[in-house]
Motif scaffolding. Structure first.
Motif, PDB file in Angstrom:
ATOM      1  N   ILE A  73     -29.840  96.452  18.149  1.00 52.24           N
ATOM      2  CA  ILE A  73     -28.580  95.766  17.311  1.00 52.24           C
ATOM      3  C   ILE A  73     -28.780  96.209  16.313  1.00 52.24           C
ATOM      4  CG2 ILE A  73     -27.205  93.978  17.340  1.00 52.24           C
ATOM      5  CD1 ILE A  73     -28.214  92.687  20.421  1.00 52.24           C
ATOM      6  N   LYS A  74     -30.101  95.776  14.914  1.00 47.85           N
ATOM      7  CA  LYS A  74     -29.789  95.468  13.422  1.00 47.85           C
ATOM      8  C   LYS A  74     -29.937  96.735  13.404  1.00 47.85           C
ATOM      9  CE  LYS A  74     -32.908  91.263  13.779  1.00 47.85           C
ATOM     10  NZ  LYS A  74     -34.295  90.707  13.628  1.00 47.85           N
ATOM     11  N   ASP A  75     -30.595  98.008  13.758  1.00 50.00           N
ATOM     12  CA  ASP A  75     -30.061  99.108  12.964  1.00 50.00           C
ATOM     13  C   ASP A  75     -28.591  99.560  13.673  1.00 50.00           C
ATOM     14  OD1 ASP A  75     -33.259  99.497  13.144  1.00 50.00           O
ATOM     15  OD2 ASP A  75     -33.343 100.352  14.867  1.00 50.00           O
ATOM     16  N   LEU A  76     -27.804  99.299  14.834  1.00 49.93           N
ATOM     17  CA  LEU A  76     -27.086  99.443  15.189  1.00 49.93           C
ATOM     18  C   LEU A  76     -25.871  98.891  13.744  1.00 49.93           C
ATOM     19  CD1 LEU A  76     -24.287 100.877  16.475  1.00 49.93           C
ATOM     20  CD2 LEU A  76     -24.163  99.157  18.059  1.00 49.93           C
ATOM     21  N   ILE A  77     -25.909  97.708  13.138  1.00 51.50           N
ATOM     22  CA  ILE A  77     -24.990  96.526  12.977  1.00 51.50           C
ATOM     23  C   ILE A  77     -25.557  97.688  11.103  1.00 51.50           C
ATOM     24  CG2 ILE A  77     -25.189  94.997  11.409  1.00 51.50           C
ATOM     25  CD1 ILE A  77     -26.014  93.389  13.239  1.00 51.50           C
ATOM     26  N   ILE A  78     -26.934  97.884  10.513  1.00 50.66           N
ATOM     27  CA  ILE A  78     -26.947  98.983   9.035  1.00 50.66           C
ATOM     28  C   ILE A  78     -26.469 100.009   9.431  1.00 50.66           C
ATOM     29  CG2 ILE A  78     -28.752  99.848   7.783  1.00 50.66           C
ATOM     30  CD1 ILE A  78     -30.612  97.485   8.607  1.00 50.66           C
ATOM     31  N   ALA A 125     -22.571 101.023   7.750  1.00 51.45           N
ATOM     32  CA  ALA A 125     -23.586 101.720   5.944  1.00 51.45           C
ATOM     33  C   ALA A 125     -24.214 100.511   5.103  1.00 51.45           C
ATOM     34  CB  ALA A 125     -22.719 101.978   5.414  1.00 51.45           C
ATOM     35  N   LEU A 126     -24.984  99.929   5.931  1.00 54.05           N
ATOM     36  CA  LEU A 126     -25.885  98.780   4.620  1.00 54.05           C
ATOM     37  C   LEU A 126     -27.210  99.190   4.531  1.00 54.05           C
ATOM     38  CD1 LEU A 126     -24.572  95.720   6.480  1.00 54.05           C
ATOM     39  CD2 LEU A 126     -23.779  96.854   5.268  1.00 54.05           C
ATOM     40  N   GLU A 127     -26.901 100.176   3.822  1.00 58.85           N
ATOM     41  CA  GLU A 127     -28.426 101.346   3.397  1.00 58.85           C
ATOM     42  C   GLU A 127     -29.268 100.138   2.695  1.00 58.85           C
ATOM     43  OE1 GLU A 127     -25.647 102.911   1.565  1.00 58.85           O
ATOM     44  OE2 GLU A 127     -24.427 103.850   3.606  1.00 58.85           O
ATOM     45  N   ASP A 128     -29.088  99.445   1.927  1.00 58.98           N
ATOM     46  CA  ASP A 128     -29.965  98.440   0.952  1.00 58.98           C
ATOM     47  C   ASP A 128     -31.160  97.207   2.040  1.00 58.98           C
ATOM     48  OD1 ASP A 128     -27.549  97.463   1.320  1.00 58.98           O
ATOM     49  OD2 ASP A 128     -27.773  96.178  -0.106  1.00 58.98           O
ATOM     50  N   LEU A 179     -20.712  89.596   6.895  1.00 59.21           N
ATOM     51  CA  LEU A 179     -19.948  90.692   7.115  1.00 59.21           C
ATOM     52  C   LEU A 179     -18.391  89.487   7.315  1.00 59.21           C
ATOM     53  CD1 LEU A 179     -22.022  91.715  10.242  1.00 59.21           C
ATOM     54  CD2 LEU A 179     -22.102  92.257   7.508  1.00 59.21           C
ATOM     55  N   ASP A 180     -17.344  90.548   7.571  1.00 60.29           N
ATOM     56  CA  ASP A 180     -15.796  90.011   6.999  1.00 60.29           C
ATOM     57  C   ASP A 180     -15.434  90.790   8.422  1.00 60.29           C
ATOM     58  OD1 ASP A 180     -15.287  92.777   6.876  1.00 60.29           O
ATOM     59  OD2 ASP A 180     -14.848  92.289   4.489  1.00 60.29           O
ATOM     60  N   LEU A 199     -16.494  98.363  18.001  1.00 60.41           N
ATOM     61  CA  LEU A 199     -16.705  99.729  18.519  1.00 60.41           C
ATOM     62  C   LEU A 199     -17.627 100.341  18.088  1.00 60.41           C
ATOM     63  CD1 LEU A 199     -13.161 100.857  16.361  1.00 60.41           C
ATOM     64  CD2 LEU A 199     -13.241 100.162  18.725  1.00 60.41           C
ATOM     65  N   ALA A 200     -18.819 100.137  17.531  1.00 62.00           N
ATOM     66  CA  ALA A 200     -19.999 100.576  17.914  1.00 62.00           C
ATOM     67  C   ALA A 200     -20.679 100.095  18.785  1.00 62.00           C
ATOM     68  CB  ALA A 200     -20.478 100.692  16.650  1.00 62.00           C
ATOM     69  N   LEU A 201     -20.583  98.561  19.128  1.00 60.17           N
ATOM     70  CA  LEU A 201     -21.141  98.022  20.511  1.00 60.17           C
ATOM     71  C   LEU A 201     -20.609  98.603  21.710  1.00 60.17           C
ATOM     72  CD1 LEU A 201     -21.186  94.229  19.524  1.00 60.17           C
ATOM     73  CD2 LEU A 201     -23.302  96.319  19.554  1.00 60.17           C
TER      74      LEU A 201
END
Length: 86
Positions: free
Chosen positions: A8-13, A17-20, A39-40, A49-51
């Protein structure tokens, strides 16, 4: 960190696009929106959608439970686990 939390964490990133950020930087119990990860609503749509694509979970845009499910990584993991069990 268990495998589902990590995924889940990898999917969020990845999906936002949370590359940092790294998965280790995200506290599983911290809020995902406003405080915490910050997040907003647009992020919520993209993450939803990704989930759906990755885990095959069913989300409804008007479901009252969405706020509860998206509260934290822990809450998302519990939701995904419950969907898989059903």
């Amino acid at each position: 960190m268990d495998a589902l939390d990590r995924e889940i964490k990898d999917l969020i990133i990845e999906s936002l696009a949370l590359e940092d950020l790294r998965a280790e930087d995200i506290d599983s119990g911290a809020p995902l929106f406003v405080d915490g990860l910050g997040l907003d609503s647009i992020d919520a749509l993209e993450l939803g959608l990704a989930l759906q694509k990755r885990f095959g979970v069913q989300l409804s845009a008007d479901a009252a439970d969405n706020r509860k499910h998206f509260a934290s990584v822990d809450a998302l993991a519990a939701f995904i686990s419950a969907q898989r069990a059903a």
